[in-house]
Scaffold this motif. Structure first.
Motif, mmCIF file in Angstrom:
data_model
loop_
_atom_site.group_PDB
_atom_site.id
_atom_site.type_symbol
_atom_site.label_atom_id
_atom_site.label_comp_id
_atom_site.label_asym_id
_atom_site.label_seq_id
_atom_site.Cartn_x
_atom_site.Cartn_y
_atom_site.Cartn_z
ATOM 1 N N LEU A 226 26.044 -25.623 -43.069
ATOM 2 C CA LEU A 226 25.194 -25.818 -44.243
ATOM 3 C C LEU A 226 25.859 -25.361 -45.534
ATOM 4 O O LEU A 226 25.283 -25.537 -46.611
ATOM 5 C CB LEU A 226 23.859 -25.099 -44.047
ATOM 6 N N THR A 227 27.056 -24.775 -45.441
ATOM 7 C CA THR A 227 27.795 -24.489 -46.673
ATOM 8 C C THR A 227 28.504 -25.730 -47.186
ATOM 9 O O THR A 227 28.855 -25.798 -48.363
ATOM 10 C CB THR A 227 28.832 -23.369 -46.454
ATOM 11 N N LYS A 228 28.705 -26.719 -46.310
ATOM 12 C CA LYS A 228 29.353 -27.973 -46.689
ATOM 13 C C LYS A 228 28.369 -29.117 -46.852
ATOM 14 O O LYS A 228 28.558 -30.000 -47.682
ATOM 15 C CB LYS A 228 30.406 -28.374 -45.641
ATOM 16 N N TRP A 229 27.352 -29.112 -46.017
ATOM 17 C CA TRP A 229 26.459 -30.259 -45.942
ATOM 18 C C TRP A 229 25.007 -29.854 -46.103
ATOM 19 O O TRP A 229 24.598 -28.761 -45.702
ATOM 20 C CB TRP A 229 26.617 -30.986 -44.591
ATOM 21 N N GLY A 230 24.241 -30.762 -46.667
ATOM 22 C CA GLY A 230 22.790 -30.652 -46.662
ATOM 23 C C GLY A 230 22.231 -31.730 -45.760
ATOM 24 O O GLY A 230 22.827 -32.788 -45.571
ATOM 25 N N GLY A 235 16.038 -29.117 -48.224
ATOM 26 C CA GLY A 235 16.751 -28.597 -49.370
ATOM 27 C C GLY A 235 18.044 -27.942 -48.954
ATOM 28 O O GLY A 235 18.349 -27.796 -47.764
ATOM 29 N N ALA A 236 18.828 -27.524 -49.942
ATOM 30 C CA ALA A 236 20.110 -26.872 -49.684
ATOM 31 C C ALA A 236 19.913 -25.650 -48.800
ATOM 32 O O ALA A 236 19.060 -24.799 -49.057
ATOM 33 C CB ALA A 236 20.766 -26.473 -50.994
ATOM 34 N N GLY A 237 20.701 -25.578 -47.719
ATOM 35 C CA GLY A 237 20.645 -24.452 -46.808
ATOM 36 C C GLY A 237 19.470 -24.465 -45.861
ATOM 37 O O GLY A 237 19.297 -23.533 -45.081
ATOM 38 N N GLN A 238 18.650 -25.489 -45.899
ATOM 39 C CA GLN A 238 17.460 -25.562 -45.057
ATOM 40 C C GLN A 238 17.651 -26.534 -43.892
ATOM 41 O O GLN A 238 18.464 -27.457 -43.959
ATOM 42 C CB GLN A 238 16.249 -25.980 -45.890
ATOM 43 N N TRP A 278 24.105 -35.030 -46.804
ATOM 44 C CA TRP A 278 24.600 -35.116 -48.170
ATOM 45 C C TRP A 278 25.568 -33.962 -48.378
ATOM 46 O O TRP A 278 25.470 -32.919 -47.739
ATOM 47 C CB TRP A 278 23.466 -35.075 -49.204
ATOM 48 N N ARG A 280 27.683 -30.909 -50.063
ATOM 49 C CA ARG A 280 27.583 -29.789 -50.993
ATOM 50 C C ARG A 280 28.963 -29.364 -51.467
ATOM 51 O O ARG A 280 29.096 -28.361 -52.183
ATOM 52 C CB ARG A 280 26.881 -28.604 -50.317
ATOM 53 N N ASN A 394 29.543 -38.270 -48.036
ATOM 54 C CA ASN A 394 28.284 -37.831 -47.438
ATOM 55 C C ASN A 394 28.459 -37.392 -45.993
ATOM 56 O O ASN A 394 27.481 -37.264 -45.268
ATOM 57 C CB ASN A 394 27.243 -38.952 -47.507
#
Length: 430
Positions: A226-230, A235-238, A278, A280, A394
């Motif tokens: 989750l540091t690279k991808w959403g 949401g980000a990090g979720q 997506w 990040r 992506n």
């Protein structure tokens, strides 16, 4: 497919054991200035070439006769990029050696032509181990037919062989054999000595180097980084949540994107619930991206197909009509894949036949004035356009519902083995 809305964020050893079957023909091995030989996209064909002396620019090091015939180094002026020739009166010769490791697969090639006659040519390899001990020979590659040519010109034919390095081998002695019957005065020419790992990756074949780790992922962990991808729908990090799908159709839910067993997978249900990734990572402008991916339809249910696509998406989603590159777009189960380059408010389309339900490697080389598309390491097309926008990948995983909400969909799954980004000479980062 046209888009109506944004998608989402050694020594010579025992060479003498090989004896020419006939004599009296003139055998030529021509090597050019390989650095000057390029593909239509401007990528040097020499990239990744492991032939130790492909150009014969100053000497005959690595080249010689197998049957004791005379040899000379002659100038060549009838082939673009070729300057010098290895010339022998025999019909068999050796080319430069190569250090190898057991289990590797290598492709050895040259381009051949027969003057004042016709015949065949083939490439074989003698394998040697530590201390120059002869081990075995690989010669199963078929002989390639060479059409007749004249001194004023003719056809250059690719002659190649792909062999796996046997156990204990440390060096490969690459050999060429010509067969022109009993005709005298026949000239045999071979050019562009080229050794490279046999691969279906554009990056390996073209020598793109080391991928940018911050922009790449092997998807070997047990969960999405989750540091690279959403995750679409979150949401980000979720890792939970849902949002409307492509163009508002169906749903994109974070639960549909999972990772394990060495793959990233996106599942689409009959009810239109799907997912994707997506990025990040920091946006970049220009570069090379390659992804190994497949999309497999589920049981037939008379439902509509999902749409799978790896793509480069602009930093600002509103710019997609000018800055989107879809490099393996198709309906799941279709027999072709498409390239769509969105630029200047329009799009340019290319297509190729491939079974995309099996894993294949899809790559693009994005440069200031072109986008070049590769499938399984083979050049498919170059689109000469300019896209002066920052983009992001992506992750190669996007499974979209194109029909309206409520339409029955055929379940499908998109799997990504890895995605790798390689900077090129023009790459910029935000």
């Amino acid at each position: 497919m046209a888009r109506t809305s944004a998608r989402g964020p050694a020594s010579r050893g025992s060479r003498g054991r090989m004896v020419a079957k006939a004599a009296g023909a003139l055998l030529l091995a021509v090597c050019g200035s390989v650095a000057a030989i390029t593909t239509g996209s401007g990528s040097a064909l020499a990239a990744g070439n492991s032939c130790g002396n492909p150009v014969l620019a100053t000497n005959l090091n690595g080249w010689g006769s197998l049957d004791g015939s005379w040899v000379t180094r002659d100038p060549v002026g009838d082939l673009p990029g070729a300057s010098w020739a290895f010339d022998t009166g025999g019909r068999s010769f050796y080319m430069p050696q190569l250090s190898v490791t057991p289990g590797q697969k290598w492709t050895f090639s040259a381009r051949d032509r027969v003057i004042n006659g016709s015949g065949t040519a083939k490439i074989a390899v003698d394998w040697f181990g530590a201390g120059g001990v002869y081990l075995s020979q690989s010669n199963s590659a078929p002989a390639v037919s060479l059409p007749a040519s004249t001194t004023s010109g003719g056809t250059w034919t690719l002659v190649s062989a792909t062999y796996v390095v046997p156990a204990s081998a440390t060096s490969a002695h690459v050999l060429q054999f010509g067969n022109f019957g009993t005709a005298t005065g026949t000239n045999f020419k071979a050019t562009m000595c080229d050794y490279r790992p046999a691969s279906d990756e554009a990056a390996v074949r073209l020598g793109w180097g080391t991928p940018d780790a911050s922009q790449s992922d092997e998807y070997n962990a047990t969960s999405v980084d989750l540091t690279k991808w959403g995750l679409f729908g979150a949401g980000a990090g979720q890792t939970t949540g849902c949002t409307p799908g492509h163009n508002g159709n169906g749903q994109r839910c974070a639960s549909q994107t999972t990772q394990g067993g060495g793959f990233l997978s996106v599942a689409g249900t009959a009810a239109g619930v799907t997912g994707g990734l997506w990025a990040r990572t920091r946006p970049f402008k220009y570069g090379r991206v390659e992804v190994r991916e497949r999309a497999v339809p589920g049981p037939a249910n008379n439902g509509k197909p999902y749409h799978a696509v790896p793509l480069l998406w602009p930093e600002n989603g509103a710019d997609y009509v000018n800055a989107e590159i879809d490099f393996a777009e198709r309906n799941v189960g279709n027999g072709t894949v498409d390239l769509f380059v969105h630029h200047d408010g329009t799009q340019t389309h290319r297509s190729t036949v491939v079974d995309s339900t099996e894993f294949h490697n899809y790559a693009v080389d994005w440069q200031p004035d072109s986008v070049t598309w590769y499938v399984d390491g083979e050049l498919i097309s170059t689109v000469n356009v300019s896209i002066d926008y920052f983009s992001r990948t992506n992750g190669g995983a996007q499974l979209d519902m194109f029909p309206v909400t409520g339409t029955l969909m055929r379940p499908a799954r998109q799997d990504v083995d890895w995605i790798r980004m390689y900077p090129n000479a023009f790459t910029q980062y935000r």
